[in-house]
Design a protein around this motif. Sequence first.
Motif, PDB file in Angstrom:
ATOM      1  N   ILE A   1      50.787  36.967  76.280  1.00  0.00           N
ATOM      2  CA  ILE A   1      50.928  36.418  74.944  1.00  0.00           C
ATOM      3  C   ILE A   1      51.858  37.313  74.163  1.00  0.00           C
ATOM      4  O   ILE A   1      52.055  38.468  74.491  1.00  0.00           O
ATOM      5  CB  ILE A   1      49.565  36.351  74.188  1.00  0.00           C
ATOM      6  CG1 ILE A   1      48.866  37.711  74.243  1.00  0.00           C
ATOM      7  CG2 ILE A   1      48.685  35.281  74.746  1.00  0.00           C
ATOM      8  CD1 ILE A   1      47.636  37.781  73.386  1.00  0.00           C
TER       9      ILE A   1
ATOM     10  N   ILE B   1      41.636  40.878  73.946  1.00  0.00           N
ATOM     11  CA  ILE B   1      43.070  40.698  73.721  1.00  0.00           C
ATOM     12  C   ILE B   1      43.331  39.427  72.928  1.00  0.00           C
ATOM     13  O   ILE B   1      44.065  39.420  71.940  1.00  0.00           O
ATOM     14  CB  ILE B   1      43.819  40.646  75.076  1.00  0.00           C
ATOM     15  CG1 ILE B   1      43.570  41.934  75.870  1.00  0.00           C
ATOM     16  CG2 ILE B   1      45.311  40.439  74.854  1.00  0.00           C
ATOM     17  CD1 ILE B   1      44.120  41.905  77.286  1.00  0.00           C
ATOM     18  N   HIS B   2      42.719  38.316  73.367  1.00  0.00           N
ATOM     19  CA  HIS B   2      42.906  37.031  72.689  1.00  0.00           C
ATOM     20  C   HIS B   2      41.783  36.090  73.101  1.00  0.00           C
ATOM     21  O   HIS B   2      41.399  36.059  74.275  1.00  0.00           O
ATOM     22  CB  HIS B   2      44.268  36.426  73.057  1.00  0.00           C
ATOM     23  CG  HIS B   2      44.685  35.302  72.164  1.00  0.00           C
ATOM     24  ND1 HIS B   2      44.178  34.033  72.282  1.00  0.00           N
ATOM     25  CD2 HIS B   2      45.566  35.257  71.136  1.00  0.00           C
ATOM     26  CE1 HIS B   2      44.725  33.245  71.367  1.00  0.00           C
ATOM     27  NE2 HIS B   2      45.573  33.965  70.660  1.00  0.00           N
ATOM     28  N   SER B   3      41.271  35.317  72.162  1.00  0.00           N
ATOM     29  CA  SER B   3      40.144  34.423  72.459  1.00  0.00           C
ATOM     30  C   SER B   3      40.488  33.411  73.542  1.00  0.00           C
ATOM     31  O   SER B   3      39.611  32.985  74.305  1.00  0.00           O
ATOM     32  CB  SER B   3      39.695  33.704  71.181  1.00  0.00           C
ATOM     33  OG  SER B   3      40.775  32.983  70.612  1.00  0.00           O
ATOM     34  N   ASP B   4      41.757  33.007  73.652  1.00  0.00           N
ATOM     35  CA  ASP B   4      42.165  32.047  74.685  1.00  0.00           C
ATOM     36  C   ASP B   4      41.935  32.582  76.089  1.00  0.00           C
ATOM     37  O   ASP B   4      41.708  31.815  77.030  1.00  0.00           O
ATOM     38  CB  ASP B   4      43.648  31.679  74.533  1.00  0.00           C
ATOM     39  CG  ASP B   4      43.906  30.732  73.367  1.00  0.00           C
ATOM     40  OD1 ASP B   4      42.913  30.242  72.787  1.00  0.00           O
ATOM     41  OD2 ASP B   4      45.079  30.496  73.039  1.00  0.00           O
TER      42      ASP B   4
ATOM     43  N   ASN C   1      52.951  39.413  70.710  1.00  0.00           N
ATOM     44  CA  ASN C   1      52.149  40.254  69.817  1.00  0.00           C
ATOM     45  C   ASN C   1      51.554  39.472  68.660  1.00  0.00           C
ATOM     46  O   ASN C   1      50.445  39.723  68.229  1.00  0.00           O
ATOM     47  CB  ASN C   1      53.011  41.400  69.264  1.00  0.00           C
ATOM     48  CG  ASN C   1      53.224  42.479  70.307  1.00  0.00           C
ATOM     49  OD1 ASN C   1      52.446  42.596  71.238  1.00  0.00           O
ATOM     50  ND2 ASN C   1      54.282  43.255  70.160  1.00  0.00           N
TER      51      ASN C   1
ATOM     52  N   GLN D   1      50.395  36.625  68.568  1.00  0.00           N
ATOM     53  CA  GLN D   1      49.308  35.744  68.946  1.00  0.00           C
ATOM     54  C   GLN D   1      47.998  36.495  69.155  1.00  0.00           C
ATOM     55  O   GLN D   1      46.963  35.889  69.361  1.00  0.00           O
ATOM     56  CB  GLN D   1      49.652  35.013  70.258  1.00  0.00           C
ATOM     57  CG  GLN D   1      50.722  33.946  70.108  1.00  0.00           C
ATOM     58  CD  GLN D   1      51.037  33.331  71.460  1.00  0.00           C
ATOM     59  OE1 GLN D   1      51.553  34.008  72.350  1.00  0.00           O
ATOM     60  NE2 GLN D   1      50.711  32.076  71.623  1.00  0.00           N
ATOM     61  N   LYS D   2      48.051  37.800  69.139  1.00  0.00           N
ATOM     62  CA  LYS D   2      46.850  38.577  69.433  1.00  0.00           C
ATOM     63  C   LYS D   2      45.777  38.321  68.391  1.00  0.00           C
ATOM     64  O   LYS D   2      46.048  38.292  67.197  1.00  0.00           O
ATOM     65  CB  LYS D   2      47.183  40.071  69.483  1.00  0.00           C
ATOM     66  CG  LYS D   2      47.946  40.451  70.743  1.00  0.00           C
ATOM     67  CD  LYS D   2      48.342  41.905  70.692  1.00  0.00           C
ATOM     68  CE  LYS D   2      49.159  42.262  71.927  1.00  0.00           C
ATOM     69  NZ  LYS D   2      49.733  43.587  71.840  1.00  0.00           N
ATOM     70  N   ASN D   3      44.576  38.161  68.863  1.00  0.00           N
ATOM     71  CA  ASN D   3      43.447  37.971  67.965  1.00  0.00           C
ATOM     72  C   ASN D   3      42.845  39.328  67.653  1.00  0.00           C
ATOM     73  O   ASN D   3      41.973  39.829  68.344  1.00  0.00           O
ATOM     74  CB  ASN D   3      42.406  37.061  68.620  1.00  0.00           C
ATOM     75  CG  ASN D   3      41.282  36.708  67.669  1.00  0.00           C
ATOM     76  OD1 ASN D   3      41.106  37.349  66.644  1.00  0.00           O
ATOM     77  ND2 ASN D   3      40.544  35.685  68.007  1.00  0.00           N
ATOM     78  N   GLU D   4      43.334  39.958  66.590  1.00  0.00           N
ATOM     79  CA  GLU D   4      42.926  41.331  66.282  1.00  0.00           C
ATOM     80  C   GLU D   4      41.442  41.420  65.951  1.00  0.00           C
ATOM     81  O   GLU D   4      40.836  42.464  66.065  1.00  0.00           O
ATOM     82  CB  GLU D   4      43.760  41.889  65.117  1.00  0.00           C
ATOM     83  CG  GLU D   4      45.253  41.994  65.417  1.00  0.00           C
ATOM     84  CD  GLU D   4      45.577  42.975  66.528  1.00  0.00           C
ATOM     85  OE1 GLU D   4      44.701  43.764  66.900  1.00  0.00           O
ATOM     86  OE2 GLU D   4      46.699  42.930  67.038  1.00  0.00           O
TER      87      GLU D   4
END
Length: 380
Positions: free
Chosen positions: A5, A325-328, A7, A9-12
């Motif tokens: 992904i 990292i990301h919910s996806d 940067n 798009q990251k889910n902080e």
Amino acid sequence: MRALISNNQKNENLVMALRCGIVGLPNVGKSTLFNSLSNAKAQSANYPFCTIEPNVGMIPVPDERLDKIAELEQPEKVTPTTIEFVDIAGLVKGASKGEGLGNQFLANIRETDAIIHILRCFEDDNITHVDATVDPIRDKEIVDAELQLKDLETVENRLQKVQRQAKTGDKDSKLLQKVLLKYKEHLNEGRSVRELQVDDDEKAMVKDLHLLTDKPVLYVCNVDEESVVEGNQYVGNVKSAVKDEEAEVIAVAAGVEAEIAELETKEERQMFLDDIGLKESGLTRMIRAAYKLLDLNTFFTAGPKEVRAWTVKKGSTAPEAGAVIHSDFQRGFIKAEVIKYADFIKYKSEAACREAGKINLEGKNYIVKDGDLMNFKFNV
């Protein structure tokens, strides 16, 4: 081992924000250590309550593995994992009843995941001790007592409500009442909750109370420069006093750490450490100990744009690690490609590891190991 992904798009929100509260009596060296940790300018003065508001610092966790991976990958960016440290205003006797800054202190500490308890283990006539003499065991007991009293108040308040419900014959309330009485008896003995032997079900029943003395604790003995390598009698006394708590004790010299923090280069810092007989700074040991205290593992993602360390709780599955990292990554998890750190260092690249058959395809039940390099495959 690319995170697939960009940067932005990251889910902080899913990156673990783990918080350690630095506590202790006034003038034990809390703010000096905190300043050295983060270069934040907490007002470090020789009087109680110089740290009125909690000072917060996001501190990178030193990890040689991250440096070695970055040396091989030569990425545009290197990002360590972090722990949040909070310098909390000095505690005094009576804090559980609101004395001094007691209410504020207790509210701040309730929001932390672990406690870093600084104990003064050095003599210095120029630095006033709030109780006139140096006695780290007494200081520890003062802080413990205030936290225990607040926990006792919390338990008793809940117990009153539960007892009313139990009188109606409610089975769950009767069971909870029994558990709460066990906690009350233990706290009345002047002992911290973390020392109480209870099963997982009983712990779960009181989890929402967020008891202060149930938090894991690291004792940091603030010593003088002469005692920084071998420790001193005060440090020995602390170790003896906490042997039943399963708590770690480390010795750090706040004054030395402040000097190290002022040095500009890594080489200068290492020369300074060599001169006083240390392999690494006390703060580095403190950060690592805090990370261990929180029961954490580190995994890595690596590619030409970024090499990054990520934090997960021990026992996390591959999808749970992906969610950091990301919910996806969790929602659409297919599989994870995993390289063991030792293999990556040996073969020196992802391509060479692939050629050598050192990339494992893991499913959703895979438990992430400390040091794994991971690449997540997902579809949403």
